[in-house]
Scaffold this motif. Structure first.
Motif, mmCIF file in Angstrom:
data_model
loop_
_atom_site.group_PDB
_atom_site.id
_atom_site.type_symbol
_atom_site.label_atom_id
_atom_site.label_comp_id
_atom_site.label_asym_id
_atom_site.label_seq_id
_atom_site.Cartn_x
_atom_site.Cartn_y
_atom_site.Cartn_z
ATOM 1 N N MET A 1 59.665 43.661 -99.337
ATOM 2 C CA MET A 1 59.592 42.700 -98.263
ATOM 3 C C MET A 1 60.993 42.216 -97.916
ATOM 4 N N ARG A 2 61.258 42.083 -96.649
ATOM 5 C CA ARG A 2 62.545 41.588 -96.181
ATOM 6 C C ARG A 2 62.559 40.072 -96.214
ATOM 7 N N THR A 3 63.693 39.512 -96.551
ATOM 8 C CA THR A 3 63.878 38.074 -96.492
ATOM 9 C C THR A 3 64.572 37.751 -95.181
ATOM 10 N N LYS A 4 63.963 36.872 -94.408
ATOM 11 C CA LYS A 4 64.560 36.490 -93.128
ATOM 12 C C LYS A 4 65.691 35.508 -93.374
ATOM 13 N N PRO A 5 66.712 35.520 -92.528
ATOM 14 C CA PRO A 5 67.831 34.598 -92.705
ATOM 15 C C PRO A 5 67.431 33.146 -92.427
ATOM 16 N N ILE A 6 68.175 32.210 -93.008
ATOM 17 C CA ILE A 6 67.956 30.792 -92.776
ATOM 18 C C ILE A 6 68.042 30.523 -91.274
ATOM 19 N N GLY A 7 67.106 29.748 -90.763
ATOM 20 C CA GLY A 7 67.092 29.413 -89.345
ATOM 21 C C GLY A 7 66.232 30.326 -88.497
ATOM 22 N N SER A 8 65.705 31.407 -89.079
ATOM 23 C CA SER A 8 64.875 32.322 -88.293
ATOM 24 C C SER A 8 63.429 31.846 -88.280
ATOM 25 N N ARG A 9 62.735 32.190 -87.227
ATOM 26 C CA ARG A 9 61.329 31.814 -87.053
ATOM 27 C C ARG A 9 60.449 32.897 -87.670
ATOM 28 N N CYS A 10 59.362 32.479 -88.313
ATOM 29 C CA CYS A 10 58.431 33.439 -88.898
ATOM 30 C C CYS A 10 57.016 32.884 -88.825
ATOM 31 N N LYS A 11 56.053 33.759 -89.061
ATOM 32 C CA LYS A 11 54.648 33.372 -89.056
ATOM 33 C C LYS A 11 54.072 33.629 -90.437
ATOM 34 N N LEU A 12 53.268 32.677 -90.907
ATOM 35 C CA LEU A 12 52.652 32.778 -92.223
ATOM 36 C C LEU A 12 51.176 32.446 -92.121
ATOM 37 N N TYR A 13 50.391 33.057 -92.989
ATOM 38 C CA TYR A 13 49.014 32.630 -93.211
ATOM 39 C C TYR A 13 49.035 31.790 -94.478
ATOM 40 N N SER B 1 57.998 28.526 -101.444
ATOM 41 C CA SER B 1 57.460 29.594 -102.279
ATOM 42 C C SER B 1 58.005 29.482 -103.691
ATOM 43 N N SER B 2 57.329 30.149 -104.617
ATOM 44 C CA SER B 2 57.780 30.141 -106.007
ATOM 45 C C SER B 2 59.112 30.875 -106.154
ATOM 46 N N GLY B 3 59.447 31.732 -105.200
ATOM 47 C CA GLY B 3 60.711 32.461 -105.231
ATOM 48 C C GLY B 3 61.886 31.659 -104.697
ATOM 49 N N GLY B 4 61.615 30.453 -104.177
ATOM 50 C CA GLY B 4 62.694 29.595 -103.717
ATOM 51 C C GLY B 4 62.926 29.573 -102.224
ATOM 52 N N PRO C 1 37.850 29.122 -92.224
ATOM 53 C CA PRO C 1 38.147 27.691 -92.056
ATOM 54 C C PRO C 1 39.203 27.153 -93.010
ATOM 55 N N GLN C 2 39.432 27.788 -94.158
ATOM 56 C CA GLN C 2 40.427 27.310 -95.114
ATOM 57 C C GLN C 2 41.818 27.874 -94.826
ATOM 58 N N ARG C 3 41.924 28.740 -93.825
ATOM 59 C CA ARG C 3 43.201 29.401 -93.529
ATOM 60 C C ARG C 3 43.891 28.756 -92.328
ATOM 61 N N PHE C 4 45.205 28.539 -92.498
ATOM 62 C CA PHE C 4 46.042 28.053 -91.411
ATOM 63 C C PHE C 4 46.953 29.181 -90.952
ATOM 64 N N ASN C 5 47.147 29.282 -89.662
ATOM 65 C CA ASN C 5 48.152 30.180 -89.089
ATOM 66 C C ASN C 5 49.351 29.303 -88.779
ATOM 67 N N LEU C 6 50.456 29.553 -89.460
ATOM 68 C CA LEU C 6 51.638 28.706 -89.346
ATOM 69 C C LEU C 6 52.766 29.422 -88.622
ATOM 70 N N THR C 7 53.441 28.700 -87.751
ATOM 71 C CA THR C 7 54.713 29.141 -87.203
ATOM 72 C C THR C 7 55.759 28.276 -87.887
ATOM 73 N N CYS C 8 56.707 28.916 -88.564
ATOM 74 C CA CYS C 8 57.657 28.195 -89.404
ATOM 75 C C CYS C 8 59.091 28.565 -89.066
ATOM 76 N N LEU C 9 59.973 27.697 -89.486
ATOM 77 C CA LEU C 9 61.406 27.935 -89.402
ATOM 78 C C LEU C 9 61.908 28.014 -90.831
ATOM 79 N N ARG C 10 62.524 29.139 -91.204
ATOM 80 C CA ARG C 10 62.991 29.299 -92.588
ATOM 81 C C ARG C 10 64.162 28.363 -92.837
ATOM 82 N N CYS C 11 64.113 27.678 -93.976
ATOM 83 C CA CYS C 11 65.178 26.727 -94.313
ATOM 84 C C CYS C 11 65.502 26.835 -95.802
#
Length: 85
Positions: free
Chosen positions: A1-13, A28-31, A46-56
């Motif tokens: 899996m690729r790690t996105k750079p700080i400040g990049s937008r990503c989507k998570l479940y 995450s547990s990986g930091g 119903p227990q799942r969220f679709n998140l749009t996030c900014l990596r920090c």
């Protein structure tokens, strides 16, 4: 899996029984840290969220912020039926 750079937008479940809101953080547990910019419930789970996030960077998360722990799970995919000829 690729790690996105700080400040990049990503989507998570994210599966949880807690409410996830814009402005919360997911770590995450990986930091890796993620600032939630948009959170919506999944239509099918119903227990799942679709998140749009900014990596920090987790060290930049302000004190008193609501932090959700994230545990990565391998995504299961359906295996194709392949026969050796």
């Amino acid at each position: 899996m690729r790690t996105k750079p700080i400040g990049s937008r990503c989507k998570l479940y994210y599966d949880t029984n807690n409410d996830v809101k814009t402005g919360d953080y997911v770590v995450s547990s990986g930091g890796s840290g993620y600032l939630v910019q948009d959170a919506r419930h999944s239509k099918t789970k119903p227990q799942r969220f679709n998140l749009t996030c900014l990596r920090c960077d987790p060290v930049d998360i302000p004190d008193g912020s609501f932090i959700h722990p994230l545990h990565w799970h391998k995504r299961s995919r359906k295996e194709t039926n392949q026969q050796n000829v």
